[in-house]
Write an enzyme that holds these catalytic residues in place. Structure first.
Site, PDB file in Angstrom:
ATOM      1  N   CYS A 110       2.973  -3.148   4.171  1.00 40.17           N
ATOM      2  CA  CYS A 110       2.137  -2.179   4.342  1.00 40.17           C
ATOM      3  C   CYS A 110       2.923  -1.432   5.540  1.00 40.17           C
ATOM      4  O   CYS A 110       4.212  -1.549   5.671  1.00 40.17           O
ATOM      5  CB  CYS A 110       0.700  -2.575   4.561  1.00 40.17           C
ATOM      6  SG  CYS A 110       0.473  -3.491   6.113  1.00 40.17           S
ATOM      7  N   HIS A 118       8.456 -24.395   9.373  1.00 45.00           N
ATOM      8  CA  HIS A 118       7.249 -25.095  10.241  1.00 45.00           C
ATOM      9  C   HIS A 118       6.102 -24.887   9.716  1.00 45.00           C
ATOM     10  O   HIS A 118       5.091 -25.520  10.047  1.00 45.00           O
ATOM     11  CB  HIS A 118       7.777 -24.650  11.565  1.00 45.00           C
ATOM     12  CG  HIS A 118       8.745 -25.280  12.267  1.00 45.00           C
ATOM     13  ND1 HIS A 118       9.067 -25.119  13.662  1.00 45.00           N
ATOM     14  CD2 HIS A 118       9.821 -25.950  11.714  1.00 45.00           C
ATOM     15  CE1 HIS A 118      10.282 -26.033  13.814  1.00 45.00           C
ATOM     16  NE2 HIS A 118      10.622 -26.270  12.773  1.00 45.00           N
ATOM     17  N   ASP A 148       0.832  -1.195   0.089  1.00 45.68           N
ATOM     18  CA  ASP A 148       0.108   0.135  -0.087  1.00 45.68           C
ATOM     19  C   ASP A 148       0.888   1.120   0.036  1.00 45.68           C
ATOM     20  O   ASP A 148       2.188   1.228  -0.199  1.00 45.68           O
ATOM     21  CB  ASP A 148      -1.012   0.004   1.240  1.00 45.68           C
ATOM     22  CG  ASP A 148      -0.438   0.273   2.612  1.00 45.68           C
ATOM     23  OD1 ASP A 148       0.878   0.271   2.598  1.00 45.68           O
ATOM     24  OD2 ASP A 148      -1.034   0.347   3.469  1.00 45.68           O
ATOM     25  N   HIS A 191       5.263 -31.320  11.182  1.00 44.52           N
ATOM     26  CA  HIS A 191       4.686 -29.762  10.663  1.00 44.52           C
ATOM     27  C   HIS A 191       3.644 -30.098   9.699  1.00 44.52           C
ATOM     28  O   HIS A 191       2.583 -28.955   9.879  1.00 44.52           O
ATOM     29  CB  HIS A 191       5.690 -29.009  10.298  1.00 44.52           C
ATOM     30  CG  HIS A 191       6.893 -28.777  11.240  1.00 44.52           C
ATOM     31  ND1 HIS A 191       6.783 -28.359  12.659  1.00 44.52           N
ATOM     32  CD2 HIS A 191       8.327 -29.344  11.342  1.00 44.52           C
ATOM     33  CE1 HIS A 191       7.815 -28.463  13.395  1.00 44.52           C
ATOM     34  NE2 HIS A 191       8.751 -29.020  12.419  1.00 44.52           N
ATOM     35  N   THR A 211       2.573  -1.666   8.750  1.00 44.16           N
ATOM     36  CA  THR A 211       2.939  -2.487   9.832  1.00 44.16           C
ATOM     37  C   THR A 211       3.289  -3.855   9.346  1.00 44.16           C
ATOM     38  O   THR A 211       3.756  -4.686  10.162  1.00 44.16           O
ATOM     39  CB  THR A 211       1.984  -2.468  11.002  1.00 44.16           C
ATOM     40  OG1 THR A 211       0.862  -3.035  10.519  1.00 44.16           O
ATOM     41  CG2 THR A 211       1.705  -1.273  11.844  1.00 44.16           C
TER      42      THR A 211
HETATM   43  C1  RB5 Z   1      -2.117   3.090   6.603  1.00 41.86           C
HETATM   44  O1  RB5 Z   1      -1.889   4.089   7.022  1.00 41.86           O
HETATM   45  C2  RB5 Z   1      -1.697   1.725   7.390  1.00 41.86           C
HETATM   46  O2  RB5 Z   1      -2.645   1.558   8.186  1.00 41.86           O
HETATM   47  C3  RB5 Z   1      -1.207   0.476   6.643  1.00 41.86           C
HETATM   48  O3  RB5 Z   1      -0.296   0.577   5.907  1.00 41.86           O
HETATM   49  C4  RB5 Z   1      -1.150  -0.869   7.509  1.00 41.86           C
HETATM   50  O4  RB5 Z   1      -0.083  -0.501   8.309  1.00 41.86           O
HETATM   51  C5  RB5 Z   1      -2.165  -1.617   8.096  1.00 41.86           C
HETATM   52  O5  RB5 Z   1      -2.124  -2.691   8.793  1.00 41.86           O
END
Ligand code: RB5
Length: 150
Positions: free
Chosen positions: A65, A98, A8, A133, A67
């Site tokens: 993304c 695994h 993203d 596994h 996180t």
């Molecule tokens: C976008 O701002 C952010 O929410 C997205 O990149 C991601 O971290 C969501 O899990």
């Protein structure tokens, strides 16, 4: 081996440099964007990579993304997808050995370029060990089947 990748707006810059890195490692890449900082919705990009794997056009996927969490949550809703959100090399290795993960997720706001490269190299160069596994992964897939129509 062909690798599907998408990000993203939170991960597009890292994604672009990782596309080049994955090619340097000798893999083919299906790059599904996004390619700008314009705000997009990460489930739309998780969908592109997961459907490419489901359609057997790619073998493994990478989703980035902010996180890695949103991408992994979305990816794990697709049948046959086992997405692992990781930020350390040991977990990247174990996710293949695994868990037979077929999608690697991480956050561009969590890891930098060099760690991202290590995560990718480790994920792509490790294989599922099977054995005990396999029984456990099969149980995960059974849960997916049991919940299909709920
Ligand atoms: C976008 O701002 C952010 O929410 C997205 O990149 C991601 O971290 C969501 O899990």
């Amino acid at each position: 081996m062909k690798i599907a990748i998408a990000a993203d707006h939170g991960g597009f810059e890292l994604k672009n440099s990782m596309v080049e890195y994955i090619k340097e490692l000798g893999y083919e890449v299906n790059d599904f964007g996004t390619d700008s900082a314009d705000s997009v919705d990460y489930p739309d990009y998780a969908r592109k990579v997961c459907e490419d794997i489901q359609n057997e056009k790619s073998d493994l996927g990478i989703l980035i993304c902010g996180t890695g969490i949103g991408m992994s949550l979305a990816a794990n809703k697709f049948s046959g997808i086992r997405a692992a959100c990781v930020s350390d090399v040991y977990s990247a290795k174990m996710s293949r050995n695994h868990n037979n993960a077929n999608v690697l997720c991480f956050g561009a706001r969590v890891v930098g370029d060099e760690v991202a490269k290590l995560l990718i190299k480790t994920f792509l160069e490790n294989e599922f060990e099977g054995g005990r596994h396999e029984r456990r992964v099969n149980k995960i897939m059974d849960i997916e089947k049991e919940n299909k129509d709920l």
